[in-house]
Design an enzyme around this catalytic site. Structure first.
Site, PDB file in Angstrom:
ATOM      1  N   ASP A  69      73.060 114.272  44.604  1.00  0.00           N
ATOM      2  CA  ASP A  69      73.338 113.343  45.692  1.00  0.00           C
ATOM      3  C   ASP A  69      72.235 113.271  46.749  1.00  0.00           C
ATOM      4  O   ASP A  69      72.417 112.656  47.789  1.00  0.00           O
ATOM      5  CB  ASP A  69      74.659 113.711  46.368  1.00  0.00           C
ATOM      6  N   GLY A  86      45.355  98.867  39.142  1.00  0.00           N
ATOM      7  CA  GLY A  86      44.831  99.578  37.982  1.00  0.00           C
ATOM      8  C   GLY A  86      44.552  98.612  36.840  1.00  0.00           C
ATOM      9  O   GLY A  86      44.749  97.394  36.937  1.00  0.00           O
ATOM     10  N   TRP A  87      44.081  99.169  35.745  1.00  0.00           N
ATOM     11  CA  TRP A  87      43.693  98.340  34.593  1.00  0.00           C
ATOM     12  C   TRP A  87      44.837  97.450  34.121  1.00  0.00           C
ATOM     13  O   TRP A  87      44.666  96.259  33.863  1.00  0.00           O
ATOM     14  CB  TRP A  87      43.224  99.245  33.465  1.00  0.00           C
ATOM     15  N   THR A  88      46.037  98.001  34.008  1.00  0.00           N
ATOM     16  CA  THR A  88      47.165  97.269  33.430  1.00  0.00           C
ATOM     17  C   THR A  88      47.806  96.299  34.414  1.00  0.00           C
ATOM     18  O   THR A  88      48.252  95.219  34.024  1.00  0.00           O
ATOM     19  CB  THR A  88      48.226  98.260  32.927  1.00  0.00           C
ATOM     20  N   GLU A 129      41.198  95.351  39.402  1.00  0.00           N
ATOM     21  CA  GLU A 129      40.216  95.357  38.314  1.00  0.00           C
ATOM     22  C   GLU A 129      40.287  94.037  37.525  1.00  0.00           C
ATOM     23  O   GLU A 129      41.047  93.955  36.582  1.00  0.00           O
ATOM     24  CB  GLU A 129      40.472  96.551  37.387  1.00  0.00           C
ATOM     25  N   THR A 181      32.537 105.001  38.665  1.00  0.00           N
ATOM     26  CA  THR A 181      31.293 105.310  37.959  1.00  0.00           C
ATOM     27  C   THR A 181      31.561 106.107  36.684  1.00  0.00           C
ATOM     28  O   THR A 181      31.059 107.218  36.498  1.00  0.00           O
ATOM     29  CB  THR A 181      30.341 106.060  38.891  1.00  0.00           C
TER      30      THR A 181
END
Length: 528
Positions: free
Chosen positions: A232, A260-262, A302, A369
């Site tokens: 709870d 992010g990438w996705t 991205e 990088t």
């Protein structure tokens, strides 16, 4: 950042202490080489200590060995950046092999977490010479107690930053939880954690995985503080575990990273109405259930005005407009950061977006990088995925860390707003016959979670590094060829970061490191 593995793995109140800013120190001298023990923080049932070794001589010191006793009621529970052994209350700390010699005038720091409250060490010696007159430590300076520090951090706290991503899906197949950040010793070395990722569906900040984020119930054994969740309680999951971690490490800050990438596709719609996007992000990050967990937001788009998993054509000002709106909504006291492309080629992704125009709105910028080369080009040529510098035969001009850093600096972004990126994983090919970079391949090498990619903690044993190129390492094992960073190459990269005046370093991601935080130790030790 090619993080396509993240989707496959889905299946499978801060108490600040003044001692953190004004440490209580005990200094011991042994000729011209000294060791100073400083209390970083003390939360009653435990504490963190930093030990700084200084070479005050005119000659390089090849090694050092510190022996000391800890008073009754305190002991070392874990340590980093030194090899520490114990016999009763007596401890011996020696230099790590990767640390290298200590040049004249140079300092090196290691540290430990201890049980009980902080107590100054006794009977210290360094390299066999008595330190500080036996068992009586010098007078200590107590921290001020009259004025507590502010509960909100300044927008750009000083010092080199050590920033690490925690991937929400790590709690599944990887079995990596917030507790591991503590038990590995990594929490004491980090300045900031980036929680990855929130989604950007419909141009709005949205929850990525509600179960991992705030629903998963933790047992006492898996919980940061050894206390089990109850059915709870209002907040569970990784968010609650991060709250507990921050209570244990009051100086640690956490940002929620979106995209992010996705999940960067939603930024295209966000760019059409930046104010509405910023409003949605603020409402989510500052949700009363977990507002105390997060100190800001990270924008991981991205890539704006370029192609990643999907292509964006919002124009060169879109990114600047989005982060400007986010800063305006979150205010000056919150941390607002961004992970960006590290494509330093002429006319490449850095040139596609006005990153310099966005920089004033950001506390720092993280050019990714790494992932320059990999088995997404299945036939090769083999090349290190995270080169610091160019080298003869590199497959693509501008695809190395220094190229990205110099291009961003040339556009007017201050050096201290840039963090150097480190990958805690390798990328590899199979069907390779040539040991040196530049060989042909037949496809991606086998990986635990995804072909062509593997954690450092696996590769260091399964395929140890056999050479270096461009400031990073590579290895050939049978027909497999891998590239990845090691403690030694990370040390070189941190020297570069300091020489360039960068603000520190960041890495992807925590679960790729060894159980004792070998790589993050190299980052922390290298930055000093």
């Amino acid at each position: 950042m090619k993080r396509s593995l993240r989707r496959a793995l889905w299946v499978g109140a801060v108490v600040a202490v003044t001692a953190a800013t004004v440490p209580m120190a005990s200094a011991f001298g042994a000729g011209s080489v000294t060791a100073a023990f400083a209390k970083v923080q003390d939360w009653g049932t435990g504490h963190e200590t930093r030990v700084t070794v200084t070479n005050g001589s005119s000659s390089s010191v090849s090694t050092w060995r510190i022996e000391f006793d800890l008073p009754s009621g305190t002991s070392i529970s874990n340590s980093w950046d030194a090899d520490v052994t114990r016999t009763g209350d007596h401890y011996v700390a020696v230099k790590k092999s990767w640390a290298g010699p200590l040049a004249p005038g140079v300092t090196f720091s290691w540290g430990y977490n201890g049980t009980g409250g902080y107590k100054a060490p006794l009977n210290c010696t360094i390299n066999g010479v008595a330190c500080g007159g036996g068992s009586t430590p010098p007078t200590t300076t107590a921290p001020p107690t009259t004025t507590p520090p502010p509960t909100t951090p300044p927008p750009d706290p000083g010092g080199k930053k050590v920033v690490g991503y925690f991937a929400q899906w790590g709690v599944y197949a990887r079995n990596y939880h917030v507790k591991n950040i503590h038990t590995s010793g990594s929490a004491a070395k980090l300045t900031h954690i980036l929680y990855a990722f929130g989604n950007t569906t419909g141009g709005r900040c949205t929850i990525g995985d509600s179960y991992a984020d705030y629903e998963k119930a933790y047992t006492a054994a898996d919980s940061v503080d050894g206390v089990a969740d109850t059915w709870d309680q209002p907040l569970r999951g990784s968010f609650n575990q991060l709250r507990k971690l921050k209570k244990m490490y009051p100086n640690l800050k956490v940002l929620w990273s979106f995209g992010g990438w996705t999940w960067s596709g939603g930024f295209t719609q966000a760019a059409q109405n930046p104010a509405a996007f910023a409003e949605s992000c603020y409402n989510l990050v500052e949700d009363p259930r977990w507002a105390d967990v997060f100190d800001g937001i990270d924008v991981d788009w991205e890539y704006p005005n370029a192609c990643g998993l999907t292509c964006d054509a919002s124009g060169p000002n879109a990114f600047k407009n989005v982060v400007s709106a986010v800063r305006a909504k979150f205010g000056s006291s919150a941390l607002v950061t961004a992970a960006i492309t590290a494509d330093g080629s002429n006319g490449g992704k850095i040139d596609a977006t006005d990153y310099a125009g966005a920089a004033p709105h950001l506390n720092w910028i993280m050019p990714m990088t790494y992932d320059y080369f990999g088995a997404f080009n299945a036939q090769g040529p083999t090349a290190p995925h995270s080169p610091l510098y160019s080298y003869p035969g590199i497959p693509q001009q501008g695809f190395w860390s220094d190229a990205a850093v110099q291009k961003l600096k040339s556009k007017g972004i201050p050096s201290n707003k840039l963090l150097l990126g480190i990958g805690f994983y390798g990328r590899g090919w199979t069907g390779v016959t040539q040991a040196a970079p530049g060989g042909s391949a037949t496809g991606p090498a086998p990986g635990t979670y995804e072909q062509g990619i593997e954690d450092y903690k696996v590769l260091k044993n399964s395929c140890p590094a056999t050479g270096t190129v461009g400031g990073t390492a590579y290895a050939k094992c049978g027909s497999n060829w891998w590239s990845y960073d090691t403690p030694s190459t990370i040390n070189g990269k941190m020297t570069y970061a300091k020489n360039q005046g960068l603000g520190g370093a960041f890495f992807w991601e925590l679960s790729g490191d060894t159980g004792n935080g070998e790589l993050i130790g190299a980052i922390k030790g290298g930055l000093g």
